[in-house]
Write a protein that holds these residues in place. Sequence first.
Motif, PDB file in Angstrom:
ATOM      1  N   VAL A  15      -3.523  -6.673  12.866  1.00 33.37           N
ATOM      2  CA  VAL A  15      -2.582  -6.533  12.103  1.00 33.37           C
ATOM      3  C   VAL A  15      -1.954  -5.167  12.040  1.00 33.37           C
ATOM      4  N   ARG A  16      -0.496  -4.994  12.056  1.00 29.48           N
ATOM      5  CA  ARG A  16      -0.080  -3.738  12.133  1.00 29.48           C
ATOM      6  C   ARG A  16       1.233  -3.445  11.305  1.00 29.48           C
ATOM      7  N   VAL A  17       0.869  -2.723  10.094  1.00 27.12           N
ATOM      8  CA  VAL A  17       2.217  -2.530   9.346  1.00 27.12           C
ATOM      9  C   VAL A  17       2.888  -1.077   9.594  1.00 27.12           C
ATOM     10  N   GLU A  18       3.990  -1.040   9.904  1.00 26.71           N
ATOM     11  CA  GLU A  18       4.983  -0.060   9.988  1.00 26.71           C
ATOM     12  C   GLU A  18       5.705   0.287   8.875  1.00 26.71           C
ATOM     13  N   TYR A  19       6.140   1.516   8.573  1.00 25.11           N
ATOM     14  CA  TYR A  19       7.151   2.131   7.810  1.00 25.11           C
ATOM     15  C   TYR A  19       7.046   1.358   6.266  1.00 25.11           C
ATOM     16  N   ALA A  20       5.808   1.449   5.681  1.00 28.20           N
ATOM     17  CA  ALA A  20       5.661   0.807   4.268  1.00 28.20           C
ATOM     18  C   ALA A  20       5.832   2.188   3.516  1.00 28.20           C
ATOM     19  N   GLY A  21       5.837   1.893   2.095  1.00 22.95           N
ATOM     20  CA  GLY A  21       5.801   3.069   1.149  1.00 22.95           C
ATOM     21  C   GLY A  21       7.082   3.132   0.492  1.00 22.95           C
ATOM     22  N   VAL A  22       7.851   2.189   0.178  1.00 20.06           N
ATOM     23  CA  VAL A  22       8.862   2.031  -0.795  1.00 20.06           C
ATOM     24  C   VAL A  22       8.522   2.425  -2.050  1.00 20.06           C
ATOM     25  N   PRO A  23       9.048   3.350  -2.753  1.00 23.45           N
ATOM     26  CA  PRO A  23       8.630   3.526  -4.187  1.00 23.45           C
ATOM     27  C   PRO A  23       9.058   2.498  -5.259  1.00 23.45           C
ATOM     28  N   ILE A  24       7.990   2.140  -5.992  1.00 20.78           N
ATOM     29  CA  ILE A  24       8.277   0.933  -6.997  1.00 20.78           C
ATOM     30  C   ILE A  24       8.645   1.799  -8.314  1.00 20.78           C
ATOM     31  N   ASN A  25       8.169   3.135  -8.446  1.00 24.27           N
ATOM     32  CA  ASN A  25       8.643   3.763  -9.368  1.00 24.27           C
ATOM     33  C   ASN A  25       8.640   5.513  -8.786  1.00 24.27           C
ATOM     34  N   PRO A  26       9.152   6.225  -9.621  1.00 21.55           N
ATOM     35  CA  PRO A  26       9.195   7.465  -8.944  1.00 21.55           C
ATOM     36  C   PRO A  26       7.771   8.006  -8.829  1.00 21.55           C
ATOM     37  N   GLN A  28       5.360   6.613  -7.184  1.00 23.99           N
ATOM     38  CA  GLN A  28       4.532   5.527  -7.221  1.00 23.99           C
ATOM     39  C   GLN A  28       5.005   4.845  -5.840  1.00 23.99           C
ATOM     40  N   GLU A  29       4.502   4.952  -4.636  1.00 24.39           N
ATOM     41  CA  GLU A  29       4.706   4.353  -3.304  1.00 24.39           C
ATOM     42  C   GLU A  29       3.816   3.325  -3.076  1.00 24.39           C
ATOM     43  N   VAL A  30       4.022   2.437  -2.354  1.00 20.68           N
ATOM     44  CA  VAL A  30       3.133   1.461  -2.152  1.00 20.68           C
ATOM     45  C   VAL A  30       2.502   1.920  -0.639  1.00 20.68           C
ATOM     46  N   ASN A  31       1.069   1.662  -0.603  1.00 16.54           N
ATOM     47  CA  ASN A  31       0.297   1.781   0.378  1.00 16.54           C
ATOM     48  C   ASN A  31       0.719   0.869   1.651  1.00 16.54           C
ATOM     49  N   GLN A  48      -3.773  -1.464  12.002  1.00 12.87           N
ATOM     50  CA  GLN A  48      -3.250  -0.089  12.213  1.00 12.87           C
ATOM     51  C   GLN A  48      -1.909  -0.015  11.229  1.00 12.87           C
ATOM     52  N   ALA A  49      -2.170   1.176  10.610  1.00  7.64           N
ATOM     53  CA  ALA A  49      -0.960   1.593   9.583  1.00  7.64           C
ATOM     54  C   ALA A  49      -0.210   2.674  10.474  1.00  7.64           C
ATOM     55  N   SER A  50       1.298   2.344  10.518  1.00  6.12           N
ATOM     56  CA  SER A  50       1.761   3.675  11.120  1.00  6.12           C
ATOM     57  C   SER A  50       3.085   3.954  10.272  1.00  6.12           C
ATOM     58  N   TYR A  51       3.404   5.160  10.055  1.00 11.96           N
ATOM     59  CA  TYR A  51       4.526   5.711   9.560  1.00 11.96           C
ATOM     60  C   TYR A  51       4.498   5.331   8.185  1.00 11.96           C
ATOM     61  N   GLY A  52       3.544   5.117   7.156  1.00 13.66           N
ATOM     62  CA  GLY A  52       3.744   4.688   5.805  1.00 13.66           C
ATOM     63  C   GLY A  52       4.117   6.000   4.961  1.00 13.66           C
ATOM     64  N   LEU A  53       4.687   5.922   4.091  1.00 12.73           N
ATOM     65  CA  LEU A  53       5.177   6.759   2.979  1.00 12.73           C
ATOM     66  C   LEU A  53       4.128   6.859   1.932  1.00 12.73           C
ATOM     67  N   PHE A  57      -4.587   3.360   4.141  1.00 16.09           N
ATOM     68  CA  PHE A  57      -5.410   2.736   3.724  1.00 16.09           C
ATOM     69  C   PHE A  57      -6.063   2.822   2.361  1.00 16.09           C
ATOM     70  N   GLU A  58      -6.010   1.932   1.289  1.00 13.58           N
ATOM     71  CA  GLU A  58      -6.520   2.391   0.208  1.00 13.58           C
ATOM     72  C   GLU A  58      -7.637   1.388  -0.426  1.00 13.58           C
ATOM     73  N   TRP A  59      -8.715   1.799  -0.914  1.00 11.57           N
ATOM     74  CA  TRP A  59      -9.724   0.863  -1.410  1.00 11.57           C
ATOM     75  C   TRP A  59      -9.919   1.070  -2.973  1.00 11.57           C
ATOM     76  N   PHE A  60      -9.375   0.152  -3.786  1.00 11.36           N
ATOM     77  CA  PHE A  60      -9.849   0.116  -5.151  1.00 11.36           C
ATOM     78  C   PHE A  60     -11.021  -0.666  -5.490  1.00 11.36           C
ATOM     79  N   GLY A  61     -12.189  -0.033  -5.552  1.00 11.59           N
ATOM     80  CA  GLY A  61     -13.467  -0.798  -5.733  1.00 11.59           C
ATOM     81  C   GLY A  61     -13.794  -1.919  -4.546  1.00 11.59           C
ATOM     82  N   GLY A  62     -14.605  -2.742  -4.928  1.00 12.43           N
ATOM     83  CA  GLY A  62     -14.937  -3.618  -3.860  1.00 12.43           C
ATOM     84  C   GLY A  62     -16.182  -3.544  -2.867  1.00 12.43           C
ATOM     85  N   THR A  63     -16.391  -4.491  -2.210  1.00 15.36           N
ATOM     86  CA  THR A  63     -17.589  -4.218  -1.170  1.00 15.36           C
ATOM     87  C   THR A  63     -17.295  -4.805   0.213  1.00 15.36           C
TER      88      THR A  63
END
Length: 227
Positions: A15-26, A28-31, A48-53, A57-63
Amino acid sequence: GGSNDADNSGSLKYVRVEYAGVPINPNQEVNSFTFGSVGSGTSFEYLQASYGLDDSFEWFGGTVSGKYLIAYRGLDDDFDMDFGFRGNLQFIVGMRGATLADQSGSNGFEIDNDGQGTAATPFTSAVISNATLIGPKETNATSISPQFQNGMHLRRNNKMKIYNTVVTGYPNGIFIDGTATLANANSGDLVLNRVIIAGVPSWGTGGFGGSTTLAPNRFGVGEGNDG
């Protein structure tokens, strides 16, 4: 996931995610990829994550564990972990662009136990093996954004284990940040083993690896460090 360490949230492969990162609040962007309390029954490989704003990659807890991950020219941190993440990651690569950095400061790894650095359990104590963090400074003549910081920013009481890793091209190599985090390094709860720092002006301001600093526990010559 929640309280179920064995949670199965499915599978991601190729899976490849490109150009993510639209702000949901000032500010506060999306990973590009976010794993919220995802359990060990989940599998992910070849992402692969490319050109995200924001963070690639971010992990909030978990295993959850994963491998073959690429963070390519994101804006904020390549790999961000906190709130008790305890998975295993291997064969991961972060590559930066010279001018693409965030106002909050951009790092290869940014790792916390939690936002306040408490001793809340479970600790952020993931195991990372075979990682390559390639910073923005390709040559001495390369002009980079002043917002770039560390290959690894290890802070706020985490207990990571990082092996067989290379960091290059960042203003600072490794910054072990905060009294509790330094105590974890001295006690062996935070471990860097066979980690190579190359092509960086300094190791940061955490005190480890400086030319006048005695080699502390798990950081000695002979374990793959160049400090």
